[in-house]
Structures are given as structure tokens and as C-alpha cells.
Design a protein around this motif. Sequence first.
Motif, mmCIF file in Angstrom:
data_model
loop_
_atom_site.group_PDB
_atom_site.id
_atom_site.type_symbol
_atom_site.label_atom_id
_atom_site.label_comp_id
_atom_site.label_asym_id
_atom_site.label_seq_id
_atom_site.Cartn_x
_atom_site.Cartn_y
_atom_site.Cartn_z
ATOM 1 N N LYS A 17 31.966 44.720 45.404
ATOM 2 C CA LYS A 17 31.287 45.903 44.870
ATOM 3 C C LYS A 17 31.614 46.070 43.389
ATOM 4 C CE LYS A 17 29.680 47.605 48.875
ATOM 5 N NZ LYS A 17 28.223 47.715 49.157
ATOM 6 N N MET A 18 32.869 45.904 43.057
ATOM 7 C CA MET A 18 33.288 46.090 41.668
ATOM 8 C C MET A 18 32.676 45.031 40.753
ATOM 9 S SD MET A 18 35.216 48.790 41.843
ATOM 10 C CE MET A 18 36.399 48.963 40.508
ATOM 11 N N LYS A 19 32.637 43.802 41.239
ATOM 12 C CA LYS A 19 32.119 42.714 40.402
ATOM 13 C C LYS A 19 30.599 42.727 40.316
ATOM 14 C CE LYS A 19 36.048 39.578 40.984
ATOM 15 N NZ LYS A 19 36.529 38.264 41.478
ATOM 16 N N GLU A 20 29.947 43.285 41.312
ATOM 17 C CA GLU A 20 28.480 43.362 41.289
ATOM 18 C C GLU A 20 27.976 44.445 40.350
ATOM 19 O OE1 GLU A 20 27.524 43.959 45.361
ATOM 20 O OE2 GLU A 20 27.773 41.842 45.927
ATOM 21 N N ASP A 21 28.814 45.417 40.055
ATOM 22 C CA ASP A 21 28.438 46.487 39.117
ATOM 23 C C ASP A 21 28.764 46.001 37.708
ATOM 24 O OD1 ASP A 21 28.713 48.854 37.396
ATOM 25 O OD2 ASP A 21 28.442 50.003 39.246
ATOM 26 N N ALA A 22 27.742 45.753 36.912
ATOM 27 C CA ALA A 22 27.930 45.157 35.586
ATOM 28 C C ALA A 22 28.849 45.996 34.710
ATOM 29 C CB ALA A 22 26.575 44.963 34.910
ATOM 30 N N GLU A 23 28.687 47.308 34.769
ATOM 31 C CA GLU A 23 29.488 48.191 33.907
ATOM 32 C C GLU A 23 30.972 48.108 34.290
ATOM 33 O OE1 GLU A 23 29.460 52.824 32.306
ATOM 34 O OE2 GLU A 23 28.408 52.303 34.165
ATOM 35 N N ILE A 24 31.230 48.122 35.593
ATOM 36 C CA ILE A 24 32.623 48.039 36.061
ATOM 37 C C ILE A 24 33.215 46.667 35.759
ATOM 38 C CG2 ILE A 24 34.085 48.061 38.113
ATOM 39 C CD1 ILE A 24 32.221 50.126 39.338
ATOM 40 N N ALA A 25 32.441 45.625 36.053
ATOM 41 C CA ALA A 25 32.920 44.258 35.827
ATOM 42 C C ALA A 25 33.248 44.017 34.359
ATOM 43 C CB ALA A 25 31.887 43.256 36.321
ATOM 44 N N THR A 26 32.465 44.630 33.476
ATOM 45 C CA THR A 26 32.700 44.471 32.037
ATOM 46 C C THR A 26 33.943 45.247 31.598
ATOM 47 O OG1 THR A 26 30.329 44.243 31.668
ATOM 48 C CG2 THR A 26 31.683 44.752 29.749
ATOM 49 N N PHE A 27 34.175 46.385 32.226
ATOM 50 C CA PHE A 27 35.301 47.238 31.829
ATOM 51 C C PHE A 27 36.643 46.561 32.089
ATOM 52 C CE2 PHE A 27 38.524 50.368 33.071
ATOM 53 C CZ PHE A 27 38.634 51.093 31.884
ATOM 54 N N PHE A 28 36.820 45.991 33.272
ATOM 55 C CA PHE A 28 38.120 45.405 33.627
ATOM 56 C C PHE A 28 38.241 43.985 33.088
ATOM 57 C CE2 PHE A 28 37.939 48.670 37.007
ATOM 58 C CZ PHE A 28 39.176 49.268 36.790
ATOM 59 N N ASP A 29 39.386 43.710 32.428
ATOM 60 C CA ASP A 29 39.664 42.349 31.956
ATOM 61 C C ASP A 29 40.027 41.433 33.122
ATOM 62 O OD1 ASP A 29 39.459 42.956 29.094
ATOM 63 O OD2 ASP A 29 41.287 44.132 29.415
ATOM 64 N N GLN A 30 40.732 41.971 34.105
ATOM 65 C CA GLN A 30 41.153 41.189 35.269
ATOM 66 C C GLN A 30 41.019 42.044 36.523
ATOM 67 O OE1 GLN A 30 42.002 38.085 35.298
ATOM 68 N NE2 GLN A 30 42.823 37.518 33.305
ATOM 69 N N ILE A 31 40.502 41.442 37.583
ATOM 70 C CA ILE A 31 40.529 42.068 38.906
ATOM 71 C C ILE A 31 41.227 41.086 39.843
ATOM 72 C CG2 ILE A 31 39.201 42.969 40.843
ATOM 73 C CD1 ILE A 31 37.009 43.751 38.933
ATOM 74 N N PHE A 32 42.400 41.478 40.334
ATOM 75 C CA PHE A 32 43.211 40.599 41.176
ATOM 76 C C PHE A 32 43.190 41.089 42.619
ATOM 77 C CE2 PHE A 32 45.748 40.079 37.107
ATOM 78 C CZ PHE A 32 45.322 38.783 36.866
ATOM 79 N N LEU A 33 43.311 40.148 43.546
ATOM 80 C CA LEU A 33 43.448 40.470 44.963
ATOM 81 C C LEU A 33 44.835 40.063 45.445
ATOM 82 C CD1 LEU A 33 42.270 41.342 47.729
ATOM 83 C CD2 LEU A 33 41.543 38.966 48.048
ATOM 84 N N LEU A 34 45.535 41.008 46.063
ATOM 85 C CA LEU A 34 46.805 40.733 46.730
ATOM 86 C C LEU A 34 46.620 41.030 48.216
ATOM 87 C CD1 LEU A 34 49.487 42.391 44.395
ATOM 88 C CD2 LEU A 34 49.246 39.955 44.882
ATOM 89 N N SER A 35 46.715 39.990 49.042
ATOM 90 C CA SER A 35 46.580 40.200 50.485
ATOM 91 C C SER A 35 47.377 39.145 51.225
ATOM 92 C CB SER A 35 45.106 40.124 50.918
ATOM 93 O OG SER A 35 44.700 38.786 51.091
ATOM 94 N N GLY A 36 47.460 39.334 52.542
ATOM 95 C CA GLY A 36 48.244 38.414 53.354
ATOM 96 C C GLY A 36 47.688 37.015 53.436
ATOM 97 N N THR A 37 46.369 36.831 53.151
ATOM 98 C CA THR A 37 45.802 35.480 53.217
ATOM 99 C C THR A 37 45.778 34.793 51.853
ATOM 100 O OG1 THR A 37 43.476 36.083 52.875
ATOM 101 C CG2 THR A 37 44.330 36.229 55.126
#
Length: 918
Positions: free
Chosen positions: A608-628
Motif C-alpha cells: 500500500k505504501m509503495k503503490e501510493d506515489a506520494e508516500i513512496a516518494t516521501f520515504f527514503d527507505q521502507i524496511f520490513l522486519l519479520s520472522g521470515t
Amino acid sequence: MSNSTKLKSWATLAQEVKGPADYLAQADVYLAHRLAHNQDKETLAEHIDCVLQQSCRLFEAHQLDGVVDRLLLAVFEAFSKEEQLQLGNRAKIWMLNAVVFHDFGKVNPNFQVEKMKNPQFKKLAKHSFKSFHAPQSAVLYLVQALTSLDEESEEDDHFFALISLIYAFSQSILKHHASALEDYKIEQWDIWQEADLSLYFEAYAWTQKEQRPLFSLNELYGELKKNHLNPQDNFPIYALSRLLFSVLTASDYLGTAQYMQSLTAEDFELGVFSKARKNELAQTLKISTAYNKATYELAENQVSLVLPKEKSPLALNQLRQAMAVELLDQLKTLEEEERLYYIEAPTGGGKTNLSVLTAMRLLEGFPRTNKVYYVFPFTSLIEQTSETLVQLLGLREEEWIALHAKADFKAKKAGDTAEGQANYGADQMNFIDYQFLHYPLVLLSHVRFFNFLVSPKKSDNYILHRLANSVVVLDEIQSYPPDQWDKLFYFISKYAQYFNMRFVLMSATLPKLEALILEKGLLQEKVNYLLKEAKTRFFQNANFAQRLRFDFGLLERENISLDDLAQEVFRASVAYSQLDLGKAKPKGSVHSIIEFIFKKSAAEFILKMKEDAEIATFFDQIFLLSGTVLGPRRKAIIHYLKNPEYRNQRILVVSTQVVEAGVDIDMDIGFKNQSLLDSDEQLAGRINRNLKKEGAELYLFKHNEPRVLYANDLRYKMTKDLTQEDYRRILEQKDFDFLYQKVMLALNEWNKGLLNKNLASYLLHLQQLDYQKAQEDFQLIRQKNISVYVPLVLPFNDLGQANFSADQRLFLERFCPAAIGPEGVDAAEVFAVYLALILNPAEQYIQQQILLKQLQAIMAKFVFSLFDTPALRMQLAPFIDPEKSEYGYLYLLNWESLYSVEDGLNEQQFQTSEQQFL
């Protein structure tokens, strides 16, 4: 317990008891061990003398006489003081005789012919024992023990009190070559009863009087349930049985290695701190940092610090120091009978440093105490704390070890010669040191530690005797199911009382376990709170309680959609990025975090965050931390977040609850799916940790349903019944006692039920010496996991963090050169070497085990875990190589279609419930 010193010492008894040479007419004829290349065979008498010598060294190093004496006197507590001493000494003799008799069955002609190739024996005996020796050893032990009790009337309480213990001790003889300690099987016992033992009696020249019949097991069990032993306490006989198994199997292993390697008993370093070394460590701690140097000076000068009320980073550090000074003051005078200590300190209050100050004071202050165990729920905490301890104490490499799946094999001695040839003697000693934890400071997991206390496995019992006279620091004890807290505290109390262990329990959300009613007549250990009135004086101080603001507004929107959440996170991140807080948070930057319960929601949220152009442009990095997500990637992300070079970036971390697992990060704002209250507090502790920022907030929301994961958790059940006002007050005022008191009350009520499966029914397992059930019904982690191996190429570095240590690179170059490529390490090639080791056992077993341990530490970098359910296995089946998955891991095929280093497992490929993935 003051009379315990009047029992004879183990060393004294070892000089007094008879050995094989005193029983066997031709003692030198019987062999115990042989080596193909060694012409000097080891006789049975030599081996038993060697094992007895090793047991004496264990008793001396770990001060076990006091432990055994306390347990024996407790067993015979129903008798008079004089009788207690008499019975205690007699029982201790037969406890030691279990070590002496453990291999008496090796007079078996079949063993001498088939195993020892002994030329003195030609004819095989025809009996059901084949070439075994342990069953006969147990029977011979029991026959002699019964003979020694001949003057006792079989109707006398003394007789049955002693024979009950002796039968329990014989189990260690019977199982000393088995993988676990277990009770006798009645059918098996009947066979031994009927076996012709005449050739054994003849070998030992025993008279007819010494061949008296044994009890039937049914008869014995009936007597055990009577009150011949202490009816108020089931623990002592259970602990004595397991302690004997520990000492016997460890001594037997060391004694055998002594012969095999042509060593002396003194060649084995048993891994304890000497008095001089304890003093050195204590002095190092006092000067290792300017902070601790000042802390000790303030404590020694008895300076009373005023607790600051204003909020500032300086005030926060003053509070931390005030807690440390107060703790040292509390520990100035030590009481021998005090063995339980609580460190209840706020998140960010410096608990690790407080625990080190405590552990060193206890280690230095009690002469018999000579080991330290640090016990954690999560691997990340083990890794972080090991680095801190080495720095604060100046520990030598041979003095500490960290035990977890990702840890390399640790060697005290060089395993290779200068010419690169294997040094088998050094490898053997390194393996022994590792297997028996011959290190005076050990860091390990809760599960492994409590296995040492309750598991019947031989490998776990190897360590039990080492726990005596130690300091044990238990961190985050509340992280396990509350319905196990009564058993957990039962064992903590009992081992503290009898094994003279000093337990230090610490947490920001520490349940007061002493509120549990464990059993009638239990001698409850006194609890020493090292920080008095911590809740009002520290937790509610503005520097801790107001590091961030809790925002409960989103909770009013039931099951908020991911689209709405995305906008809320974006809005709050943009607003916070406008603040200029200097180096702590430059203008234009923001470090935000959002935590879900399940990975599937986290992955969908990132889309959702990456599909929204405005949000995707705002963040320099979006990281995922999960058990897998693989461990190296998670570690790289954490390293990136802590690097000051990236403080000026706009970063969003999307996480599952793995971020609570001791992850040392400092975020600006956070969003969290409401779950358990202490879980909510854990994430709050990852925001504005050092009070260097203003306006930090944690927004709580409802999206994933926590009931799916926590339906049977008493904390969840009690939280559901809280009013919104109580829920908010607990978080804002850190009043977790309010919740835990309700949990304790529920546990105590449950334990009153006569028909409930509760603590009382559990303690019957101890009374009946049902070792297997005692472990099965005490499970800190009930959910079974499966390990999935991903055969990808892992780069040497990720986000500026090395994925492989220098030693691991050297290991790969030597043993897995095909795995090293221009872009990184090929997991498929690493697995090929693993299979080769498994399928083609090396002639040298020890070397193979060391290689496997070293290799598995590297393989762990390519592994993630999932809840093991039939439905999940069915969903995974099309992606798994069945042949390669027979060796401890599920091996992914065509992983590119469902896995990536950055995003972990792609759940969209599976038609299973999202709670499978965390």
C-alpha cells in the motif's frame, strides 16, 4: 539446614568405599575400554577409580557436598535430628556407590569377548543381557544395597526411606549409556528378575546371603507413595536422582576421555571463577567505564542522590545512576539465606548494567559462588549482552560462551597445527568444554536453561551439577505463558534453596511471582527488591513515563483498514519530519515504525505504501522486519537504523512482533496493533529511548485480532476485562502490577481445584520420578516450529553490515570453497557440504561434530522459522525438495518465485491463514 555440614564429604566417602578390586577375585582380568592402536588396555578397576576421581573433582569445583547434604536432610526431615544424620550418611554412601557400581556389569563374558576382544575370555554366556552391562550393574548395585540394609526390618520406616532412594539412584546406573534418564519399565524389570545372575555373583564371590531377591516394581511404587519420605516436599528425591545422573554421566565421560587421550584428571579445566579472578573482575567493573567508576565512588561515599523531576537527557542519566547507586547500597550487606533478587527498572533504565553490578557483587560476596548464567528469551539479547559483558568485565575468551543456533563453535585451544593438520587432542578437549559448558560465564536462552533444570535428556543433565553455587540472571521472564509461571517459580525457588543458586529476575514489566501459592509447606525464598518503590520513584518519573505520549484515538475505529493506516502513518511522519531537534533529529528526517501481529498484514501494508506515489516518494527507505526475513538482513537493518550517517533520512520500518525481541533501536514515532499490554510497552521502549527528542508518540490501533494468537494467555483474558481507563492508566503510569495481580489470583484459584490439571497434579510427576512427564508438562514454548532453508546467494555485505565474520569466511574457504562466488555465499553449495557430512560420517566423530556446529552457524543465516502445522506443510509441499528435507530443514525449491531477501516469504502464494506467519 545448619546440620548439613555434619554429613561426611564425598571425598572422604570415596576413600572409604570398596572398589572393584575389593569385590572381584581377579580384578585385573576384566577390561573396561580398549583402543585399537593402544596396547595398554584399561581395566575395569582402573576405569572406576578414574571415574570416582573425576566425581570428586566435580564435587570440589562446584561445592556439591552442601547441595547433596541439604537435599538428603530434607528427604529425611520427618525423622529426628540424630536419625536424619544417620540416614543421610548411609544414603550418601549409596549415592557414591552408584558411581562405583556403574560398570560392574562389564564382567559380562559377552562384553569381554565381543566389545573388549579380551583373550582371557573365550566362551559366550547365554542370557538375555547379550553384551550389555548397564542392567546387570544396576541389579548388582541393588543386591549389595539390600544386603547392607539386612539389619533393618522390612517393616521399618528407616528401611523403606533408604530403599526408596537407593532404587531411585539405581536408575542412573541403568541409564548411564542411554540418551535420557527414565523410570524402570515393569516388563523389563521382570525379565531381569528372572535372569540367571549366578555367573555375576560367582565373579564377585558373593555369598548366598548377598543374593537376596529384589523388590517388585509394583511393590516399590506402593511404598514410594507412602510417607516414608518427606511428605511436604516432592523436590529433594527428584533433584538427588537427576543430580546423581548428572555427576555419574559427566564423570564417566571425562574419565573415559582421560584414558582415550592419555590425560590426567587435572588436564580438564572445569570452568569456574577462582577467588582471585572474581576479585579481578570486580575491580575491572569499577573502572571499565567513567559512568561505573563514578557510580561506585558515589556508593562508597554513601552519597544520597536527589531524583530529578525535570525532563532532559541529563536528568535521565542521573536517574540511571541513582538506580545503580541504590542497588549497590542494597547489596552492601549480603545475607546467606537471600537467594532471589528483583531488578524492576523502567525501559531505558540501564537494566543490563544494573544486572552486571548485581551479578558481580553476588559473585564476589559469596565465597562458594563461582559461575554466572545470563538467561534470555531472544538470541538478539544474548548477542548484545555478551558484547557488553566482555567490555565491562574484561572477560578472557576462555571465560565465556554464548549459546544459540547462530553462534559459532567456540574453542579454547587451537584445533589445527601450524601446518594446517587437525589437532585431534585439542579438538577433543574443545568438544568436551563445549558439551559440558566448561566456561564460568554462560549466556543462553530461557528454554535451554530450564531444560537443564527439568529435562531427562543426558545432554541436558550433563550441565545440572554445574548450576550449583551460581548466579543466574533471568531477563524478561514475563515473556512466557502465565499458566507456566507457577511451575517456573517453583523450580526457581527450589533450586535456589537447595542448589544455593542466586537468581536475579529483571524486567520493565516484572510479574511478582512470589504472589503465587505454590504448595502447602513450601519454604518460600525471601525476595529482595533491589530498587525499592520503583514504580512511584522511577517508572512514574517524567523522564521515563513521559518519554513518549500514547495516542489511543485510533482504537475507536474497529478493524481500521490498511489504506486508512497508510494515510495515518504518512500524516504523522510528515508532521514529525518538520521538527528540528538538532543532531538527535535533524529537520526533514523521521524514523517511523509500525508493528503488526502477522506478517501478511505487514507485507500488504508495505505494498500500500509503495503503490501510493506520494508516500513512496516521501520515504527514503521502507524496511520490513519479520520472522521470515533472514537474520542477516534483520541485523543489517538494525545496524542501518543505529548508524548516525542515516539519521537525516526519512525511514519507515514495517514490522511484526520480532522487533520486540530485544532489538536495540531508537525510533521517533510508532504505530502498534494492540495486543498484550506488556507487548505494547515493549514497542514503546523502542521510541525516544534516550529522551533526546520531543513530541514522540505511539499510536495504538486494531487491525489484526490478537485473540488468534493469545486466546489461551491469561494476560489477554484479563486485559479483555479491563476498562479503557484501566488499560490507559496501566500503560501511562506503568502499573503492570494491576494486571499481574489479576493473573496471579486466577492462577492461585486454578491451583486450588482438586480435579484441575494444575501445579498439584504436576508435582506428582516429581514424587513418582516420572522424568519424562515432568518435562512434557512444563513447556515454555508449546508451539513447534519448522526451519526452512533458502538456497539463495547471500551477499557478503548488506546495508554496510558484514553478513559473515572473518572466521566464517576462512571456514568457507577451507571447507566450502565452491560456495564462495563474486556476489556472495551460495547456500546450495553450503547445504551440499552439510549433506556430505551427514551422509558420510567421518572416522573422527569429534571432528565431524565440530565441523557440523561451525557449518550450522553459517547455515542459520539462510534459515527462517514457521509455526509447524499440517495445513502449512501441505501448502509448502510443492515448493520443498523432499529428499533434501529429511535432514533437519525444509529445503526450498525454486525459491525465486516465493522468497526475497528484502521481503521474506511471499504469503500470497499460500492459501492458509495469515497467523501462520509472524
